[in-house]
Scaffold this active site. Structure first.
Site, short mmCIF file in Angstrom:
data_model
loop_
_atom_site.label_atom_id
_atom_site.label_comp_id
_atom_site.label_asym_id
_atom_site.label_seq_id
_atom_site.Cartn_x
_atom_site.Cartn_y
_atom_site.Cartn_z
CB CYS A 101 16.31 51.09 22.45
SG CYS A 101 15.88 53.06 22.16
NE ARG A 156 16.97 48.76 27.87
CZ ARG A 156 18.07 48.50 28.18
NH1 ARG A 156 18.84 48.25 28.97
NH2 ARG A 156 19.17 50.03 27.70
CD1 TRP A 175 12.43 56.66 25.81
CD2 TRP A 175 13.99 57.75 24.94
NE1 TRP A 175 12.15 57.51 26.51
CE2 TRP A 175 14.09 58.26 25.77
CE3 TRP A 175 15.46 57.70 24.91
CZ2 TRP A 175 14.25 59.51 26.86
CZ3 TRP A 175 15.93 59.50 25.21
CH2 TRP A 175 15.09 59.78 26.30
CG ASN A 179 18.66 48.92 21.59
OD1 ASN A 179 18.19 49.45 21.21
ND2 ASN A 179 18.93 47.92 22.70
N GLY A 180 21.67 52.81 20.33
CA GLY A 180 22.33 53.69 19.71
C GLY A 180 22.04 55.04 19.39
CD GLU A 186 17.43 59.55 45.15
OE1 GLU A 186 18.00 60.51 43.92
OE2 GLU A 186 16.69 59.05 44.83
CE LYS A 236 14.09 58.52 43.26
NZ LYS A 236 14.97 58.18 43.06
CD GLU A 280 13.14 59.59 39.24
OE1 GLU A 280 13.33 59.00 39.02
OE2 GLU A 280 13.27 59.41 40.82
CG HIS A 324 21.18 83.83 51.41
ND1 HIS A 324 22.31 85.33 51.88
CD2 HIS A 324 22.10 82.68 52.34
CE1 HIS A 324 22.84 84.84 52.62
NE2 HIS A 324 22.08 83.05 52.98
CE LYS A 358 16.35 51.27 37.21
NZ LYS A 358 16.47 52.06 38.08
C1 AGP Z 1 16.68 57.93 39.38
O1 AGP Z 1 15.48 57.52 40.43
C2 AGP Z 1 16.58 57.90 37.84
N1 AGP Z 1 16.59 57.10 37.32
C3 AGP Z 1 18.17 58.74 37.57
O2 AGP Z 1 18.08 59.85 38.14
C4 AGP Z 1 19.10 57.70 37.37
O3 AGP Z 1 19.50 57.78 38.84
C5 AGP Z 1 19.85 58.19 36.36
O4 AGP Z 1 20.01 58.44 35.22
C6 AGP Z 1 21.17 57.21 36.71
O5 AGP Z 1 20.96 56.41 36.24
P1 AGP Z 1 22.37 54.62 36.54
O6 AGP Z 1 22.54 55.03 37.72
O7 AGP Z 1 22.28 53.94 35.88
O8 AGP Z 1 23.75 55.55 35.66
#
Ligand code: AGP
Length: 612
Positions: free
Chosen positions: A2, A27, A75, A101-102, A485, A489, A492, A508, A607
């Site tokens: 948010c 975000r 959000w 927010n929160g 990783e 990528k 997502e 396995h 984000k």
């Molecule tokens: C990765 O592309 C994502 N955006 C997500 O996995 C991210 O790395 C994770 O939410 C952790 O975020 P942070 O590094 O801000 O703690």
């Protein structure tokens, strides 16, 4: 996730707030809204589900002139995304508006009390409307907004970044924070509040960082900050030095692509700024002495998502260089397994945003148990940074795209530097080994640029493969950590179901899923494991897989076994992740682009994940 923006000053608040909210779109959000206090003591609230563009459409042509206002991008947590659940929320009198927010933990109990004792009728399902009404009830008693917010917050449990306005007091904006970031921007023609600096950067570079349990009263020409006991506190001004342009796309189609291309600079900055003239690592902001390091008997690295994947590589680097056992855990699981932590533990939290609640909660747990907390963070002044004993900032610059790229590679640099630093302090990394690592690391930015030169080739491969439905990423040793990783990528941003597995583990069970045409991405950069990887590639090829391999230049034997090969420049095995991830980022990007996906803001993702 948010976002909050507020303004009080000479200008019309509406445009400033909407512009600020747009800067926070990255975000992630599902609705937006604005509340304005007019000079005629009227409160105007407009909110809409969906993109900010929907809100703009809704208010187009309306006269919304006001010098005070608050805005929000939401959000969903309590209640589905909808117009009515969007912020700002008002109290029953319609005089007070709140953006939040929160999460308010005791909102059910407060809601019951407000309904039964004060006859409040709630319109939304949100916890924020409870806060608005609690402040409203306190305002009835106190007849003063500042006093009412202070009184109400004494009753609230949970986390909040709050902006509050009242129609009867159009000369002030009240803000408060607990476990959710909030800053105050000091402008020339008015002052601001925001959950993130980019929202106000166009107007001011001088800010106050609000601390936990503090509230502030912001007027056009005056800002006062108060502690939990409502005593005024003095706060140093924080000067923002980074450029607003750094947060724009600079001609790239997407922030993600721009950020992939910024990796040579980010890696160089993260590295060079910690190196003295003799090439020795100087960790500014880190006070780990030789005695401290020798006292540690284990290291925990805890993080989420991409940052967790950086931690997996950190394990290899720190165990090898500092000869200490390292456990890596996802933050959301860490707290629930009663980890064995004491004052001999070094706890490393990795987080781009520094606001990920799971990581923050794990950090607090580790601290409670006596661990020394070192964080690797990109956002200066973020919660993780502030709650750590020592902070190692990555110099990636603002990362806007939801998919993390440059934060990951700069986090990897930090992992190597921490390993080298600890090993050096312990006297177990020889001058020769140290020099070799430093030389190899210093050569990385140039090598990443060379990989980026292959962008067109990678885009062509993506064009051939973007319709695949299931993709497997395989690797051995440190390559298996990179495969996680690479797979994240792809899934997502392209929404393709992809899966990463240690190549030796395929037989396995998982190999049962390989059939004619299945795409397997094989990361085969480790010289010592190369032959074994070739065997794994043969296994999947024999079952009909289409193989795209990533290998070091010169290891051409892989061409016979694979359909496509992307080469990375030669380097020592230990640091290949800094290079091998780059073609995987580009591949994911171009696959998603071909599929027409919303690359910078993938569906269901935010984000910064500030809920557990
Ligand atoms: C990765 O592309 C994502 N955006 C997500 O996995 C991210 O790395 C994770 O939410 C952790 O975020 P942070 O590094 O801000 O703690």
């Amino acid at each position: 996730m948010c976002g909050i923006v507020g303004y009080i000053g000479e200008e019309n608040a509406t445009g400033i707030i909407i512009e600020g909210l747009k800067k926070l779109e990255y975000r992630g959000y599902d609705s937006s809204g604005i509340a304005l206090c007019t000079k005629e003591n009227k409160l105007l609230v407009r909110k809409k589900k969906g993109r900010i563009a929907n809100l703009e459409k809704m208010i187009k042509g309306e006269d919304l002139t006001a010098n005070l206002g608050i805005g929000h991008t939401r959000w969903a947590t309590h209640g589905a995304p909808s117009d009515v659940n969007a912020h700002p929320h008002t109290d029953m009198s319609g005089k007070i508006a709140v953006v939040h927010n929160g999460i308010i933990e005791n909102f059910m109990e407060l809601k019951k009390e407000l309904t039964e004792k004060h006859g409040v009728e709630f319109k939304s399902e949100t916890d924020t409307e409870v806060v608005a009404n609690l402040i409203g009830v306190c305002y009835e008693e106190e007849k003063d907004l500042e006093a009412a917010v202070y009184k109400a917050l004494k009753r609230v449990r949970g986390s909040y970044g709050l902006g509050v306005v009242c129609a009867d007091e159009p000369d002030k904006l009240v803000a408060a924070r607990k476990d959710s970031p909030l800053i105050i921007g000091l402008g020339k023609r008015g002052n601001f509040i925001a959950s993130d600096i980019p929202a106000v950067l166009k107007y001011c570079r001088q800010i106050y960082l609000l601390e936990n349990n503090e509230m502030a009263v912001i007027k056009e020409n005056d800002v006062k900050i108060y502690d939990a006991d409502h005593k005024e506190v003095q706060r140093e001004v924080f000067n923002v030095t980074w450029d607003a342009d750094a947060a724009e796309k600079e001609g790239y189609e997407h922030f993600m692509l721009k950020e992939i291309h910024e990796q040579p600079d980010g890696i160089r900055d993260t590295l060079v700024r910690r190196m003295d003239d003799d090439g020795e690592i100087v960790l500014d902001g880190i006070n780990l002495t030789k005695e401290d390091i020798e006292n540690f008997d284990k290291v925990y690295i805890v993080a989420c998502g991409t940052a967790y994947h950086a931690g997996l590589i950190g394990k290899y680097a720190i165990e090898k260089l500092a000869k200490i056992s390292v456990e890596v855990d996802v933050a959301s699981e860490f707290r629930y397994r009663d980890p064995f932590i004491d004052d001999k533990t070094l706890f490393i939290a990795i987080s781009q945003s520094g606001e990920t609640l799971d990581t923050l909660a794990a950090l607090r747990e580790a601290k409670k148990k006596g661990a020394r907390v070192l964080s690797v963070v990109n956002v200066v002044g973020s919660s993780v940074a502030r709650e750590s004993d020592d902070v190692f900032y990555t110099w990636a610059g603002p990362e806007i795209a939801v998919a993390s790229t440059k934060a990951y590679t700069t986090q990897l640099v930090c992992m190597y530097m921490i390993g080298l630093y600890m090993g050096r302090k312990k006297g177990i990394v020889s001058d020769e080994t140290y020099r070799k690592y430093i030389d190899e690391l210093m050569a990385v930015p140039e090598k990443v640029s060379k990989i980026l030169d292959q962008e067109e080739k990678i885009a062509d491969i993506a064009k051939k493969l973007y319709t695949k439905n299931g993709v497997f990423y395989i690797g051995r040793g440190i390559d298996s950590a990179v495969s996680y990783e690479g797979s994240l990528k792809l899934k997502e941003i392209s929404y393709i179901n992809s899966f990463a597995i240690a190549a030796g583990e395929l037989k396995h069970g998982t190999i049962a899923l390989i059939e004619q045409g299945t795409l397997v991405i094989a990361i085969a950069t480790q010289d010592k494991l190369f032959e074994k990887m070739l065997s794994n590639i043969k296994e999947v090829k024999a079952r009909g897989a289409f193989v795209m391999a990533v290998a070091k230049e010169g290891n051409t034997a892989i061409e016979e076994e694979s359909n496509e090969v992307i080469y990375i420049p030669q380097c020592m095995d230990e640091i290949t992740p800094l290079l091998s991830i780059v073609p995987l980022q580009l591949f994911a990007y171009y696959v998603a682009r071909n599929r027409g996906c919303d690359i910078d803001k993938p569906k269901n993702l935010a984000k910064s994940v500030t809920v557990e």
